[in-house]
Scaffold this active site. Structure first.
Site, short mmCIF file in Angstrom:
data_model
loop_
_atom_site.label_atom_id
_atom_site.label_comp_id
_atom_site.label_asym_id
_atom_site.label_seq_id
_atom_site.Cartn_x
_atom_site.Cartn_y
_atom_site.Cartn_z
N HIS A 26 38.25 31.11 58.49
CA HIS A 26 37.55 29.86 58.10
C HIS A 26 38.54 28.90 57.47
O HIS A 26 38.85 28.98 56.28
CB HIS A 26 36.42 30.16 57.12
CG HIS A 26 35.47 29.01 56.97
ND1 HIS A 26 34.21 29.01 57.51
CD2 HIS A 26 35.61 27.81 56.34
CE1 HIS A 26 33.60 27.88 57.22
NE2 HIS A 26 34.44 27.13 56.51
N TYR A 44 31.64 12.77 53.29
CA TYR A 44 32.68 12.68 52.26
C TYR A 44 33.97 12.26 52.94
O TYR A 44 34.06 12.23 54.18
CB TYR A 44 32.85 14.01 51.52
CG TYR A 44 33.29 15.16 52.39
CD1 TYR A 44 34.64 15.43 52.62
CD2 TYR A 44 32.35 16.00 53.00
CE1 TYR A 44 35.04 16.49 53.43
CE2 TYR A 44 32.74 17.06 53.81
CZ TYR A 44 34.09 17.30 54.02
OH TYR A 44 34.47 18.34 54.83
N HIS A 176 30.32 31.79 53.60
CA HIS A 176 30.53 31.74 52.15
C HIS A 176 29.58 32.65 51.35
O HIS A 176 29.02 32.25 50.33
CB HIS A 176 30.43 30.30 51.63
CG HIS A 176 31.29 29.32 52.36
ND1 HIS A 176 32.55 29.64 52.83
CD2 HIS A 176 31.06 28.02 52.73
CE1 HIS A 176 33.07 28.58 53.43
NE2 HIS A 176 32.19 27.60 53.39
N ASP A 247 38.86 29.17 53.56
CA ASP A 247 38.14 27.90 53.49
C ASP A 247 39.09 26.74 53.16
O ASP A 247 38.65 25.70 52.68
CB ASP A 247 36.99 27.97 52.49
CG ASP A 247 36.04 26.77 52.58
OD1 ASP A 247 35.92 26.19 53.68
OD2 ASP A 247 35.43 26.40 51.57
N ASN A 252 34.56 20.08 48.90
CA ASN A 252 33.35 20.11 48.08
C ASN A 252 33.24 21.35 47.19
O ASN A 252 32.18 21.96 47.07
CB ASN A 252 32.10 20.02 48.98
CG ASN A 252 32.02 18.69 49.70
OD1 ASN A 252 31.92 17.64 49.07
ND2 ASN A 252 32.09 18.74 51.02
#
Length: 290
Positions: A26, A44, A176, A247, A252
């Site tokens: 990821h 965003y 997640h 990630d 965020n």
């Protein structure tokens, strides 16, 4: 429009040595925007986080394979993701964002380019749930290719959409750790539902984002230690259907994690055999099946 901070310039080198063919399942790439502009409707914005920075990070961490997940900042234009995958087609795979009704010919083209899944965002800060009939329709379309769905859900969505998830005809990966916050306790309904969901042989979960669910964040000498029981329970529930990811570049998040710390969490998740499944064997089955 919200601006998210960039990843750390100088992450720590991990002390844990990853096994050969470890896959970071990821990551995202952002830009560079002079080649791959951001989508005007993005929720965003960020600085560029191009594939060259990702490659440097993986050299530091010892990661040999990677799955590049289409970034929300690029919307439905998968060009930056496909470019990153194409740079090492043997060791990279992609997960796309696609509109409903994507033609079969386009799915086949993406498959040849290394895509092996489609992601849907259900989380509220990224726009909320998609149309469920569109998810089901696209799931039917990708099934002959052997692809999977990747689902980004808020913890409470695990309760709301459980019946729908059980109808999906293809494997599906929950991002997640289901965003099940440690502060909500080990008996929280969302975590119980996620563990129950893993009895479905098509359900997978991604052990990523400890900084998203930790109650203590990076305080103390062992960052995100309170996440270990969550990860260990998920691995025990489905040892052959868990994968791991950093990630990067961490959009965020409540605080920007050090990717070396994330690697050094891994030996606390399980022993060598369990970690080999998590980092090598399971990603091979999910992304390199053909």
């Amino acid at each position: 429009m919200k601006t998210v901070p960039p990843p750390l310039d100088k992450p720590t080198a991990p002390t844990f040595r990853l096994p050969p063919l470890t896959c970071d399942c990821h990551v995202h790439v952002y830009g560079p925007t002079n080649r791959f502009p951001f989508a005007p409707e993005r929720p965003y914005t960020s600085q560029d986080a191009p594939v060259e920075r990702l490659e440097a990070l993986h050299r530091l961490l010892g990661v040999e394979r990677v799955v590049v997940v289409q970034a929300t900042v690029h919307g439905l234009d998968n060009s930056a993701m496909l470019d990153a995958v194409a740079r090492d087609a043997q060791r990279r795979r992609g997960v796309a964002l696609l509109p409903p009704g994507t033609p079969i010919a386009e799915l086949e083209r993406l498959h040849r380019a290394g895509v092996r899944g489609v992601r849907f965002n259900f989380v509220r800060h990224l726009g909320g749930a998609p149309d469920l009939s569109a998810v089901q329709s696209l799931a039917q379309a990708i099934a002959p290719l052997g692809w999977h769905l990747q689902l980004h859900l808020d913890a409470q969505d695990l309760l709301s959409y459980r019946a729908f998830l059980d109808t999906l005809p293809v494997p599906f990966v929950i991002d997640h750790m289901g965003r099940t916050l440690v502060e909500d306790g080990p008996e929280q309904p969302a975590l119980a539902q996620l563990l129950e969901l893993l009895k479905n042989p098509r359900a997978w979960v991604k052990l990523s984002g400890p900084e998203r669910i930790s109650a203590c964040l990076s305080r103390g000498s062992f960052p995100y230690a309170d996440v270990l029981p969550h990860a260990q329970r998920l691995m025990a529930a489905a040892p052959d259907r868990v994968v791991w990811g950093t990630d990067w570049p961490h959009p965020n998040v409540r605080e920007m994690p050090d990717d070396g710390w994330l690697v050094d969490l891994l030996p606390h998740y399980g022993g060598p055999q369990a970690l080999h499944q998590l980092l090598v064997d399971n990603p091979t089955r999910l992304y390199w099946y053909d």
